[in-house]
Write an enzyme that holds these catalytic residues in place. Structure first.
Site, PDB file in Angstrom:
ATOM      1  N   SER A 709       7.666   4.684  -8.868  1.00  0.00           N
ATOM      2  CA  SER A 709       7.035   4.142  -9.356  1.00  0.00           C
ATOM      3  C   SER A 709       7.152   3.688 -10.888  1.00  0.00           C
ATOM      4  O   SER A 709       6.622   2.635 -11.462  1.00  0.00           O
ATOM      5  CB  SER A 709       5.303   3.384  -9.271  1.00  0.00           C
ATOM      6  OG  SER A 709       4.765   4.244  -9.278  1.00  0.00           O
ATOM      7  N   LYS A 752      -4.320   1.494  -8.962  1.00  0.00           N
ATOM      8  CA  LYS A 752      -3.669   1.678 -10.498  1.00  0.00           C
ATOM      9  C   LYS A 752      -4.271   0.010 -11.314  1.00  0.00           C
ATOM     10  O   LYS A 752      -4.438  -0.078 -12.457  1.00  0.00           O
ATOM     11  CB  LYS A 752      -2.608   0.913  -9.999  1.00  0.00           C
ATOM     12  CG  LYS A 752      -1.242   2.268  -9.330  1.00  0.00           C
ATOM     13  CD  LYS A 752      -0.543   2.147  -8.814  1.00  0.00           C
ATOM     14  CE  LYS A 752       0.831   3.389  -8.996  1.00  0.00           C
ATOM     15  NZ  LYS A 752       2.235   2.849  -8.493  1.00  0.00           N
TER      16      LYS A 752
END
Length: 805
Positions: A709, A752
């Site tokens: 990611s 996140k």
């Protein structure tokens, strides 16, 4: 001193029988006997004949009978040699030891079956020089072997003589033989060679060892070898006597204890202190009937009960069988609790215990609804996955309370032994059922809420794989007949509601994960933390500190400051610790008789908790070129991640630091390849990458990092460094990239974004395919941050204010 062992008689073989005892030496010397140079040969199988040895022999071979006849017709002498292999039926010259003993036939008797029984006495050692005749009998030319002359006694010879006599007497004593007559004979012999022959003829030795003694010509050497064999025999006899004494003592002790126990039992029975053993077993039988055992289990219980009845109550086997039957009685087989199927009441209980977690609560209420309509449904296997401190374990207790069921918990963290799940077999000392059966016994019902905590931390080693043993437990199609190694009978787990918890799914085997319904519990937003702290954490810590709520005043603003400046986590554990620290300091002031109420302000936080541990990023300063802010997911929640790129003169070498995993390194390689392929489009000099070394670093180098990611962040930092453009310092990003420029979806979007909000970031860039994750983001969280989606890397440059040509 000992019997010469002989094997069962077989046709055509010579068997040494009877007992050879020390005899007085025959009169006359070997020279006076005038032994002929040629003698008939008599092979023997399993014995070595020594001088002065008198023993009977059974002769059955035709050649051997011919040799006996010729010896009797001449001077009654013949040579006896031992076979090398007992199994050889017709030994030839190579099958015999060539050193033997000249014997004199003292008596001969013909048996009804045609065999001969002869009594022989050893005269002298002799060595075969050659075979003169082999048919119809063996005749050999011999050479008499004489001992080296023994002149005068020496200290060594005297020591060897005494040692042989003493060892012989000790051996006779250990074997319980009357040694007076034998020792009189041995004491009368002063010649070392003769004493060695007398003792060796009565020792239990292997054929090879006896043959080596026979072949020795030095009397002292022969006596040394005999002494060595005597020492071995004494050691063996001592150990044998010790074992016999121990066995006898143990048997005597066991018999004595048995009689004492029987007497004590009779006395206590007479006093009425105890009942008959039969009554005790009858009570056990009635308990087994009341336990509601299935037919198959009852059959095994009856079998073990019958075995128990035939055993002595104090035997070890009796204890094992009794313990097994006690386990069968104590385990619940049919006892169950009645479910509370009131949906509204269950929802009220769940709301009281936990804030938010709507998806989990909804799933539990669905289970109750289906259970109400279909009572025969099988228990589901739920798995709560989320960072620490979000309430996964306590949620299981709330489920049990809402269902009105018993609650049991089994921690799987660090478990490496399969026997912990399935138990040990009853053949092992101290064996017990596995933790599953033990927990069912503790629950006392067949339908508890069974929590398997930390299922992602099960280990594997040489003792087995506990996660494989859980496959049967967590499969509704199989767990109706779960078999524990100790019980060895099927046990029904289908009515149990299993609830598992885990921080991550990566370490759970796919076969095990397939059996569970995964419910993700993400971290809490700042607003949710404030509400949870106000409703649950603050009252609990005030109560545990012995305070009253009126003594401690903590506003929502103070709680927000604690969340922002003193904790940065997905869960609530650290926040509760900080609240507990404040309550302890207030409790001290109350104990010092200071008057309250005590109002906690933001200014007092520094004095109570110390300087802030975290602070928002300083957005007034610009980030330098080559630095981008990424968003990362960990098992403990979301984090922000800085990616730094530095250029230096070189030859296009790529340097990666910061404890990157293999996947993250591959993302860096993909970022560099994309930048090379799009250099002209991005306005970069095409030969710039060939003349510069590129160093990509991710700070916090002691912390391992991995995953795809960070690809979008890396390519942004790389282009920023190459174009010398500064990226916005309030923008974070996440996403996996491909060489074609696609941005692929990633996981942990909510965690996140929570980390981004906590760090003061205003805009996040995520992949287009992660739009579906917006449903997990609370509306109040969306107000605090702007979310941009991209499907291709080229769409990010306008957002980062990096121009294209």
């Amino acid at each position: 001193m000992s019997d010469n062992k002989s094997r069962p008689e077989e046709p055509g073989e010579i068997i040494a029988t009877g007992e050879s005892t020390p005899q007085s030496p025959v009169s006359g010397t070997e020279s006076e006997m005038e032994i002929p140079n040629e003698l008939p040969l008599l092979p023997v199988r399993d014995i070595v004949v020594f001088n002065y040895m008198i023993l009977p022999l059974f002769v059955g071979r035709e050649k051997s009978i011919q040799a006996i006849d010729q010896a009797l017709n001449n001077n009654r002498y013949l040579l006896i040699c031992t076979q090398k292999d007992e199994q050889t039926e017709n030994p030839g010259p190579d099958d015999l030891y060539h050193t033997g003993t000249v014997v004199m036939i003292m008596r001969m008797l013909k048996m009804p079956d045609g065999r001969l029984k002869v009594l022989v006495q050893g005269i002298s050692r002799a060595r075969i020089r050659s075979f003169v005749q082999t048919d119809p009998l063996d005749v050999v030319e011999i050479e008499v072997v004489k001992d080296k002359e023994f002149t005068e006694p020496t200290s060594e010879s005297e020591a060897l003589l005494r040692a042989a006599r003493e060892q012989s007497e000790k051996l006779l004593s250990l074997r319980g033989v009357d040694s007076s007559e034998i020792m009189a004979v041995l004491n009368s012999v002063d010649d070392p060679g003769r004493l060695a022959d007398l003792v060796a003829s009565n020792l239990r030795m292997k054929t090879l060892e006896a043959q080596q003694i026979l072949e020795s010509e030095d009397p002292l050497q022969r006596l040394r070898m005999v002494n060595d064999q005597l020492a071995k025999e004494v050691e063996v006899a001592s150990m044998q006597a010790k074992i016999q004494n121990m066995a006898k003592e143990g048997m005597d002790k066991a018999q004595r204890e048995y009689f004492l126990r029987e007497q004590l039992k009779a006395i206590r029975k007479e006093l009425g202190d105890i009942t008959e053993n039969g009554d005790d077993l009858e009570q056990l039988r009635q308990s087994l009937k009341k336990a509601g055992l299935p037919a198959k289990v009852m059959k095994e219980a009856e079998k073990q009960l019958q075995r128990l009845e035939s055993m002595h109550p104090d035997s070890a086997e009796s204890t094992v069988a009794r313990t097994y039957l006690d386990w069968l009685v104590e385990i619940p087989w049919k006892k169950r609790t009645k479910d509370r199927l009131d949906i509204q009441e269950a929802q009220k209980i769940l709301d009281e215990d936990h804030f938010n977690l709507e998806k989990v609560k909804e799933r539990i209420l669905e289970y109750l609804s289906v259970r109400k309509l279909n009572p025969r449904m099988k228990g589901p296997i739920l798995c709560f996955v989320g960072p620490p401190g979000v309430g996964k374990t306590s949620l299981g207790q709330s489920i049990a309370r809402s269902l009105n069921r018993k609650f049991v918990r089994m921690s799987l963290g660090g478990m490496r032994d399969e026997a912990e799940i399935r138990g040990h077999r009853r053949t092992y000392i101290g064996s017990m059922p596995g933790r599953i059966i033990q927990s069912m016994k503790d629950a006392g019902s067949v339908n508890p809420v069974f929590m398997l905590d930390e299922i992602d931390k099960v280990g594997t080693d040489f003792r087995g794989d506990p996660s494989s043993a859980l496959l049967e437990v967590l499969d509704p199609e199989q767990n109706h007949s779960f078999t524990d190694h100790y019980l060895n009978v099927p046990y029904d787990l289908s009515r149990v509601m299993f609830v598992c918890t885990a921080n991550i799914l990566d370490t759970i085997p796919s076969a095990l994960l397939d059996r569970m319904e995964v419910l993700r519990i993400p971290g809490y937003t700042e607003q949710e933390k404030v509400k949870i702290a106000r409703k649950y954490l603050v009252p609990r810590q005030i109560n545990e500190s012995g305070l009253e709520e009126k003594n401690v005043l903590i506003s929502d603003g103070v709680l927000k400051e604690m969340i922002r400046s003193y904790t940065r986590e997905a869960g609530l554990r650290n926040l509760e610790r900080e609240i507990a620290g404040i309550c302890r300091k207030v409790a001290r002031q109350v104990a010092e008789r200071k008057k309250g109420p005590f109002k906690i302000t933001k200014q007092k936080l520094v004095r109570l908790l110390g300087p802030p541990r975290f602070r928002l990023e300083d957005r007034d300063k610009e980030l330098p070129p080559g630095v981008a802010i990424g968003l990362a997911w960990t098992a403990y929640g979301g984090e922000i991640l800085h990616v730094e790129v530095s250029l230096m003169p070189g030859k296009g070498k790529l340097i990666l630091t910061g404890q990157m995993g293999e996947v993250m390194k591959e993302s860096a390689q993909a970022s560099l390849s994309y930048a090379r392929s799009r250099a002209r489009t991005l306005g970069l000099m095409e030969d710039l990458l060939d003349k510069r070394d590129i160093h990509i670093h991710v700070p916090a180098g002691a912390t391992p990092k991995d995953g795809p990611s960070a690809g979008l962040t890396m390519v942004s930092a790389l282009v920023s460094a190459l174009s010398d453009k500064v990226l916005p310092n309030n923008m974070g990003m996440t996403g996996e990239i491909t060489l074609r420029g696609r941005v692929l979806p990633v996981g942990g979007i909510k965690e996140k974004i929570l980390a981004a909000v906590a760090s003061g970031i205003k805009t996040v860039i995520i992949p287009e395919d992660n739009k579906r994750d917006f449903e997990d983001i609370p509306p109040e969280l969306r107000k605090n941050i702007q979310v941009k989606t991209v499907e291709n890397i080229d769409q990010i440059w306008p957002l980062l204010e990096i121009g294209q040509t």
